[in-house]
Design a protein around this motif. Structure first.
Motif, PDB file in Angstrom:
ATOM      1  N   ALA A 698      -9.433  20.430  -3.665  1.00 12.22           N
ATOM      2  CA  ALA A 698     -10.494  19.667  -2.996  1.00 12.22           C
ATOM      3  C   ALA A 698     -10.156  18.184  -2.964  1.00 12.22           C
ATOM      4  O   ALA A 698     -10.547  17.464  -2.029  1.00 12.22           O
ATOM      5  CB  ALA A 698     -11.826  19.895  -3.713  1.00 12.22           C
ATOM      6  N   LEU A 699      -9.465  17.676  -4.002  1.00 10.80           N
ATOM      7  CA  LEU A 699      -9.130  16.253  -4.063  1.00 10.80           C
ATOM      8  C   LEU A 699      -7.873  15.910  -3.279  1.00 10.80           C
ATOM      9  O   LEU A 699      -7.678  14.752  -2.899  1.00 10.80           O
ATOM     10  CB  LEU A 699      -8.945  15.830  -5.524  1.00 10.80           C
ATOM     11  CG  LEU A 699     -10.234  15.765  -6.370  1.00 10.80           C
ATOM     12  CD1 LEU A 699      -9.888  15.418  -7.812  1.00 10.80           C
ATOM     13  CD2 LEU A 699     -11.205  14.752  -5.793  1.00 10.80           C
ATOM     14  N   ALA A 700      -7.009  16.859  -3.059  1.00  9.11           N
ATOM     15  CA  ALA A 700      -5.754  16.598  -2.328  1.00  9.11           C
ATOM     16  C   ALA A 700      -6.059  16.398  -0.851  1.00  9.11           C
ATOM     17  O   ALA A 700      -6.804  17.172  -0.245  1.00  9.11           O
ATOM     18  CB  ALA A 700      -4.791  17.753  -2.523  1.00  9.11           C
ATOM     19  N   LEU A 701      -5.580  15.309  -0.280  1.00  7.07           N
ATOM     20  CA  LEU A 701      -5.816  15.008   1.123  1.00  7.07           C
ATOM     21  C   LEU A 701      -4.713  15.593   1.990  1.00  7.07           C
ATOM     22  O   LEU A 701      -3.599  15.836   1.530  1.00  7.07           O
ATOM     23  CB  LEU A 701      -5.866  13.485   1.317  1.00  7.07           C
ATOM     24  CG  LEU A 701      -6.962  12.743   0.552  1.00  7.07           C
ATOM     25  CD1 LEU A 701      -6.785  11.246   0.740  1.00  7.07           C
ATOM     26  CD2 LEU A 701      -8.344  13.181   1.018  1.00  7.07           C
ATOM     27  N   THR A 702      -5.024  15.729   3.260  1.00 13.25           N
ATOM     28  CA  THR A 702      -3.989  16.096   4.219  1.00 13.25           C
ATOM     29  C   THR A 702      -3.091  14.887   4.467  1.00 13.25           C
ATOM     30  O   THR A 702      -3.421  13.758   4.092  1.00 13.25           O
ATOM     31  CB  THR A 702      -4.605  16.579   5.532  1.00 13.25           C
ATOM     32  OG1 THR A 702      -5.322  15.482   6.118  1.00 13.25           O
ATOM     33  CG2 THR A 702      -5.551  17.752   5.300  1.00 13.25           C
ATOM     34  N   THR A 703      -2.020  15.125   5.130  1.00 16.74           N
ATOM     35  CA  THR A 703      -1.077  14.038   5.409  1.00 16.74           C
ATOM     36  C   THR A 703      -1.716  12.969   6.267  1.00 16.74           C
ATOM     37  O   THR A 703      -1.568  11.763   6.013  1.00 16.74           O
ATOM     38  CB  THR A 703       0.177  14.603   6.100  1.00 16.74           C
ATOM     39  OG1 THR A 703       0.747  15.606   5.276  1.00 16.74           O
ATOM     40  CG2 THR A 703       1.202  13.511   6.348  1.00 16.74           C
ATOM     41  N   SER A 704      -2.449  13.379   7.299  1.00 19.80           N
ATOM     42  CA  SER A 704      -3.089  12.402   8.193  1.00 19.80           C
ATOM     43  C   SER A 704      -4.154  11.602   7.444  1.00 19.80           C
ATOM     44  O   SER A 704      -4.281  10.384   7.631  1.00 19.80           O
ATOM     45  CB  SER A 704      -3.701  13.110   9.404  1.00 19.80           C
ATOM     46  OG  SER A 704      -4.679  14.066   8.979  1.00 19.80           O
ATOM     47  N   GLN A 705      -4.921  12.308   6.547  1.00 24.71           N
ATOM     48  CA  GLN A 705      -5.945  11.590   5.775  1.00 24.71           C
ATOM     49  C   GLN A 705      -5.292  10.572   4.832  1.00 24.71           C
ATOM     50  O   GLN A 705      -5.770   9.439   4.692  1.00 24.71           O
ATOM     51  CB  GLN A 705      -6.776  12.590   4.978  1.00 24.71           C
ATOM     52  CG  GLN A 705      -7.679  13.469   5.834  1.00 24.71           C
ATOM     53  CD  GLN A 705      -8.372  14.542   5.024  1.00 24.71           C
ATOM     54  OE1 GLN A 705      -7.880  14.920   3.948  1.00 24.71           O
ATOM     55  NE2 GLN A 705      -9.510  15.047   5.526  1.00 24.71           N
ATOM     56  N   ARG A 706      -4.213  11.002   4.195  1.00 27.85           N
ATOM     57  CA  ARG A 706      -3.546  10.092   3.260  1.00 27.85           C
ATOM     58  C   ARG A 706      -2.962   8.896   4.001  1.00 27.85           C
ATOM     59  O   ARG A 706      -3.038   7.753   3.545  1.00 27.85           O
ATOM     60  CB  ARG A 706      -2.442  10.836   2.483  1.00 27.85           C
ATOM     61  CG  ARG A 706      -1.855   9.995   1.336  1.00 27.85           C
ATOM     62  CD  ARG A 706      -0.883  10.774   0.497  1.00 27.85           C
ATOM     63  NE  ARG A 706       0.298  11.167   1.241  1.00 27.85           N
ATOM     64  CZ  ARG A 706       0.540  12.387   1.702  1.00 27.85           C
ATOM     65  NH1 ARG A 706      -0.352  13.351   1.497  1.00 27.85           N
ATOM     66  NH2 ARG A 706       1.641  12.663   2.373  1.00 27.85           N
ATOM     67  N   GLU A 707      -2.379   9.129   5.175  1.00 24.24           N
ATOM     68  CA  GLU A 707      -1.807   8.026   5.949  1.00 24.24           C
ATOM     69  C   GLU A 707      -2.913   7.069   6.405  1.00 24.24           C
ATOM     70  O   GLU A 707      -2.721   5.846   6.429  1.00 24.24           O
ATOM     71  CB  GLU A 707      -1.054   8.582   7.157  1.00 24.24           C
ATOM     72  CG  GLU A 707       0.237   9.307   6.779  1.00 24.24           C
ATOM     73  CD  GLU A 707       0.916   9.903   7.988  1.00 24.24           C
ATOM     74  OE1 GLU A 707       0.289   9.887   9.082  1.00 24.24           O
ATOM     75  OE2 GLU A 707       2.066  10.396   7.842  1.00 24.24           O
ATOM     76  N   LEU A 708      -4.093   7.622   6.761  1.00 23.26           N
ATOM     77  CA  LEU A 708      -5.220   6.778   7.177  1.00 23.26           C
ATOM     78  C   LEU A 708      -5.673   5.866   6.035  1.00 23.26           C
ATOM     79  O   LEU A 708      -5.870   4.651   6.210  1.00 23.26           O
ATOM     80  CB  LEU A 708      -6.379   7.657   7.657  1.00 23.26           C
ATOM     81  CG  LEU A 708      -7.643   6.919   8.135  1.00 23.26           C
ATOM     82  CD1 LEU A 708      -7.332   6.105   9.387  1.00 23.26           C
ATOM     83  CD2 LEU A 708      -8.766   7.912   8.410  1.00 23.26           C
ATOM     84  N   LEU A 709      -5.820   6.464   4.831  1.00 25.06           N
ATOM     85  CA  LEU A 709      -6.231   5.665   3.669  1.00 25.06           C
ATOM     86  C   LEU A 709      -5.176   4.633   3.299  1.00 25.06           C
ATOM     87  O   LEU A 709      -5.501   3.505   2.895  1.00 25.06           O
ATOM     88  CB  LEU A 709      -6.523   6.581   2.480  1.00 25.06           C
ATOM     89  CG  LEU A 709      -7.822   7.406   2.564  1.00 25.06           C
ATOM     90  CD1 LEU A 709      -7.956   8.297   1.342  1.00 25.06           C
ATOM     91  CD2 LEU A 709      -9.036   6.488   2.692  1.00 25.06           C
ATOM     92  N   GLU A 710      -3.920   5.014   3.398  1.00 26.17           N
ATOM     93  CA  GLU A 710      -2.850   4.061   3.066  1.00 26.17           C
ATOM     94  C   GLU A 710      -2.865   2.883   4.035  1.00 26.17           C
ATOM     95  O   GLU A 710      -2.665   1.736   3.630  1.00 26.17           O
ATOM     96  CB  GLU A 710      -1.499   4.781   3.111  1.00 26.17           C
ATOM     97  CG  GLU A 710      -1.276   5.730   1.929  1.00 26.17           C
ATOM     98  CD  GLU A 710       0.009   6.511   2.061  1.00 26.17           C
ATOM     99  OE1 GLU A 710       0.621   6.441   3.145  1.00 26.17           O
ATOM    100  OE2 GLU A 710       0.392   7.201   1.087  1.00 26.17           O
ATOM    101  N   GLU A 711      -3.091   3.166   5.323  1.00 28.55           N
ATOM    102  CA  GLU A 711      -3.158   2.077   6.299  1.00 28.55           C
ATOM    103  C   GLU A 711      -4.375   1.187   6.008  1.00 28.55           C
ATOM    104  O   GLU A 711      -4.278  -0.058   6.072  1.00 28.55           O
ATOM    105  CB  GLU A 711      -3.249   2.656   7.713  1.00 28.55           C
ATOM    106  CG  GLU A 711      -3.221   1.565   8.790  1.00 28.55           C
ATOM    107  CD  GLU A 711      -3.273   2.155  10.192  1.00 28.55           C
ATOM    108  OE1 GLU A 711      -3.343   1.367  11.156  1.00 28.55           O
ATOM    109  OE2 GLU A 711      -3.250   3.412  10.314  1.00 28.55           O
ATOM    110  N   ALA A 712      -5.519   1.825   5.656  1.00 29.77           N
ATOM    111  CA  ALA A 712      -6.729   1.032   5.340  1.00 29.77           C
ATOM    112  C   ALA A 712      -6.498   0.174   4.099  1.00 29.77           C
ATOM    113  O   ALA A 712      -6.941  -0.980   4.034  1.00 29.77           O
ATOM    114  CB  ALA A 712      -7.917   1.983   5.135  1.00 29.77           C
ATOM    115  N   LEU A 713      -5.738   0.746   3.102  1.00 32.61           N
ATOM    116  CA  LEU A 713      -5.454  -0.017   1.880  1.00 32.61           C
ATOM    117  C   LEU A 713      -4.563  -1.214   2.189  1.00 32.61           C
ATOM    118  O   LEU A 713      -4.783  -2.314   1.659  1.00 32.61           O
ATOM    119  CB  LEU A 713      -4.796   0.892   0.838  1.00 32.61           C
ATOM    120  CG  LEU A 713      -4.404   0.240  -0.482  1.00 32.61           C
ATOM    121  CD1 LEU A 713      -5.654  -0.316  -1.179  1.00 32.61           C
ATOM    122  CD2 LEU A 713      -3.689   1.235  -1.390  1.00 32.61           C
TER     123      LEU A 713
END
Length: 745
Positions: A698-713
């Protein structure tokens, strides 16, 4: 910078590694690098520049500096700078049609600098040396080819070349024009000041002092105003920078809001960082779970494989035990049969088929030979001394011709000596007759010479007396009285007498010559006779020696045959030899018959022992049985080999299965340890994250979700950086910045 050690490979013509120790080379002071053109002197300098700056001055592209046929170039250069020892290393390789940096480092006293790229390395080297690549090759290395040109130039050309080498062109004509303009400007300023000074010559000292004070006050006011203007300008620039940063921050915040659908704040940034951290840890936990499941599956498969292999090994060992018992019985039976056959074969060794045939053929030949041999008669002495008698006969046969030859030579010499003695006697008589005639001729010559001398004196005296008269002195005696003068003899022919005397003298010479020749002939005949008598004595001694030798040989003969003449003894020996040869052949035939009988008995025992019907021993029968025994032995050997191969096949399969069981067992143990480690890792990660393993998905994100958060960070970090930059400018907000900008425009 003082070079210490250089090592490189793959540069220009140096295909193999090269290492140069400058410390050892500089022990005695300076050193030089010498060699013919193309030997690689400049390559050493190129290796230093490549190690320091990653560039080679003599080639336009670094790829052209690599040795033909090689795909890598590296260099390591150690040097002293101050009290520290530095070492720089570079390695480039051909990849994808170009050169890439494969490895590099820079160390000081053994400790490496933390460098993130080749650019940082180049920058660190330039900071250490205080020189760029261009400055280094200009100030340290005189480029190849320009020094020889430099020595042959005229002074003006040499200055130009030095300016080109040390890049002094910028100090030439441009510097001249700049200095000339400055001089002209200073000259015009001097003339203006001179004119002003001339105009002020009439001003009083007090007015001048007041003007100077006023001037200083004005200058101070101007300086104060300039500082204020500077501060205001700085304030305005800060306002401009603040507004620029504010606009960029607003743009980044807008992008952030579009990404996440909510405005940016510090809490949002912390939330994103925490969410990404949990995602990464959850992904680690998921990876650990997947690894555990994979190891569990492999362990289950390995255990099933181990069970199957163990069961197969047990079944094989049961079959092997049964087969070994049967094989042992079969091999024992084959061994017993083989021993029996080899015993028969050993007995066949004395029954060689060819030998049996040879014995039969030899018996037949000896029988035929006996039929045609003369019987002879036995010798009257032991047969073993017959060879000695034959030897004595051979010696006697050799001596008899010599004795006859000696006797013949003695008789011939005796006849020659007798004839020689007769000839010598005849020669003596003839010489004696000639000597007698010689004496008579000597007397006749002496008498005629005396008569001729007398008549010659008488004629001389008569010749003197014919002219002598009374009173004249005599030419002979000197007397002047001549009572009886000499008269010429009557009927005297002195010339005829002289001729007769010459004839006598000639005969006397001929007689002397004849006697001398005969005496020489007699001397030679006497010597010849003495030589023949000496030779005769030697021949008589040799004949006596031969006769004595024959007597000795006859004494060596057995007593019963000493009376037999030598020529008859040879015939008698042939008769005795024929008798002895017939006896030898008869004995040999009987021995062969005895041997054939012995072989016949062995053959009967072999045939009857094998339970076969007896057949007489013949070469054909023996060959047939030998072939049977050899065939049976080969069949036994083949059967034994087949059994042993089958048994070895069982053993090999058993060893292979044992190895397989051992390998699978080891793999099962390793997988069990890996599974235990994977479970510990899953448990440890679960405790660290604070969630159960089943909640990690449940805590593991998809690749697109992780890339979105990384860009936001990343946007959040840039917004924070902009905020920090704005705060450092000392302006409260955009309104203050706009006000400052309008105020100091």
């Amino acid at each position: 910078m003082r070079p210490l050690k250089l090592a490189f490979q793959g540069l220009h013509s140096f295909r193999d590694p090269v290492e140069i120790d400058f410390v050892r080379l500089t022990e005695s002071g300076f050193f030089g690098i010498f060699g013919p053109t193309g030997a690689g002197k400049s390559t050493i300098l190129d290796a230093i520049t490549f190690a320091l700056f990653g560039r080679v001055d003599r080639t336009s592209a670094l790829a052209d500096s690599l040795t033909t046929g090689t795909d890598a170039l590296w260099a390591r250069f150690a040097f002293r700078l101050g009290d520290d020892v530095y070492e720089v290393y570079r390695r480039v390789e051909r990849r994808g049609g170009g050169l890439v940096s494969a490895d590099f480092y820079l160390s000081r006293n053994g400790d490496r600098f933390p460098l993130e790229g080749v650019v940082r390395l180049n920058r660190a080297v330039e900071e250490l040396l205080g020189l760029s690549f261009e400055q280094f090759i200009t100030a340290v290395f005189l480029p190849q080819g320009k020094f020889a040109r430099f020595l042959k130039l005229r002074p003006a050309e040499r200055r130009t070349l030095l300016a080109e080498i040390f890049r002094l062109e910028r100090f030439g004509e441009p510097l001249y024009q700049s200095v000339r303009g400055k001089v002209q400007e200073l000259t015009a300023s001097e003339e203006s000041l001179s004119r002003e000074l001339a105009a002020l010559e009439e001003v009083s000292r007090e007015a001048l002092e007041a003007a100077r004070a006023e001037l200083r006050a004005l200058e101070e006011r101007i300086h104060s105003l300039r500082e204020e203007i500077g501060r205001l300008e700085e304030r305005r620039r800060a306002a401009d920078e603040f507004l620029k940063l504010f606009a960029e921050k607003e743009n980044l915040a807008s992008r952030f809001a579009r990404l996440l659908g909510r405005p940016w704040s510090e809490d949002t940034r912390s939330e994103i960082e925490e969410r990404l951290r949990l995602c990464e840890r959850a992904r680690e936990l998921l990876g650990a779970q997947e690894e555990r499941e994979r190891v569990a599956r492999e362990l289950e498969e390995a255990r099933e494989e181990l069970a199957a292999a163990t069961e197969e090994l047990g079944e094989l060992r049961r079959k092997k035990t049964v087969f070994e018992g049967e094989a042992r019985k079969k091999l024992d039976a084959l061994g017993s049969r083989e021993r029996a056959l080899r015993e028969v074969k050993g007995r066949f060794a004395g029954l060689d088929a060819e030998r049996v045939g040879e014995l039969e053929e030899r018996v037949r030949k000896l029988a035929a030979e006996l039929e045609g041999m003369p019987r002879g008669e036995p010798p009257p002495f032991p047969a073993e001394i017959l060879p000695e008698v034959e030897g004595i006969l051979r010696e006697a046969t050799a001596l008899v011709p010599r004795l006859e030859e000696f006797s013949k030579q003695v008789a011939e010499l005796e006849r020659e000596i007798a004839a020689a003695r007769e000839g010598l006697s005849q020669l003596g008589r003839e010489l004696e007759e000639r000597e007698r005639e010689h004496r008579e001729l000597e007397r006749a010559v002496s008498k005629r010479e005396e008569e001729f001398e007398r008549l010659r004196r008488e004629l001389a005296a008569a010749e003197l007396a014919r002219d002598l008269s009374e009173g004249m002195p005599c030419p002979v005696c000197g007397s002047t009285h001549h009572p009886a003068p000499a008269a010429f003899p009557e009927e005297v022919d002195l010339r005829a007498l002289e001729t007769e005397l010459g004839e006598l003298r000639k005969k006397l010479r001929e007689a002397r010559e004849f006697i001398s020749a005969k005496r020489s002939e007699r001397t030679l005949a006497e010597r010849t006779l003495a030589e023949r008598e000496r030779k005769l004595a030697e021949l008589r001694e040799q004949r006596a020696s031969s006769e004595e030798g024959l007597s000795g040989l006859r004494a060596r003969l057995p007593e019963g045959i000493r009376f037999i003449p030598w020529e008859e003894l040879g015939e008698r020996i042939r008769v005795w030899r024929a008798y002895l040869e017939r006896e030898r052949v008869a004995r040999e035939r009987e021995e062969l018959r005895t041997e054939l009988g012995r072989l016949e008995r062995i053959w009967r025992e072999i045939v009857e022992g094998l339970g076969e019907i007896y057949r007489p021993l013949t070469q054909e029968a023996l060959k047939e049985w030998e072939a049977k025994v050899e065939g049976e032995l080969r069949r036994i050997e083949e059967e034994r080999g087949r059994v042993e191969r089958n048994l070895e096949g069982f053993r090999e399969r058993e060893r292979a299965l044992e190895r397989r069981v051992s390998e699978v067992s080891g793999r099962v143990g390793e997988l069990e340890r890996n599974l235990e480690a994977a479970e510990r890792k899953v448990e440890l990660l679960s405790r660290e994250i604070g969630i159960p393993p089943e909640g990690a998905a449940a805590l593991a994100l998809t690749t697109s979700q992780r890339e979105l958060l990384e860009e936001a960070l990343e946007l959040s970090r840039e917004i924070a950086a902009k905020s920090e930059a704005m705060a450092s400018l000392g302006i409260a907000d955009a309104g203050d910045a706009e006000e400052i900008r309008e105020t100091y425009a």
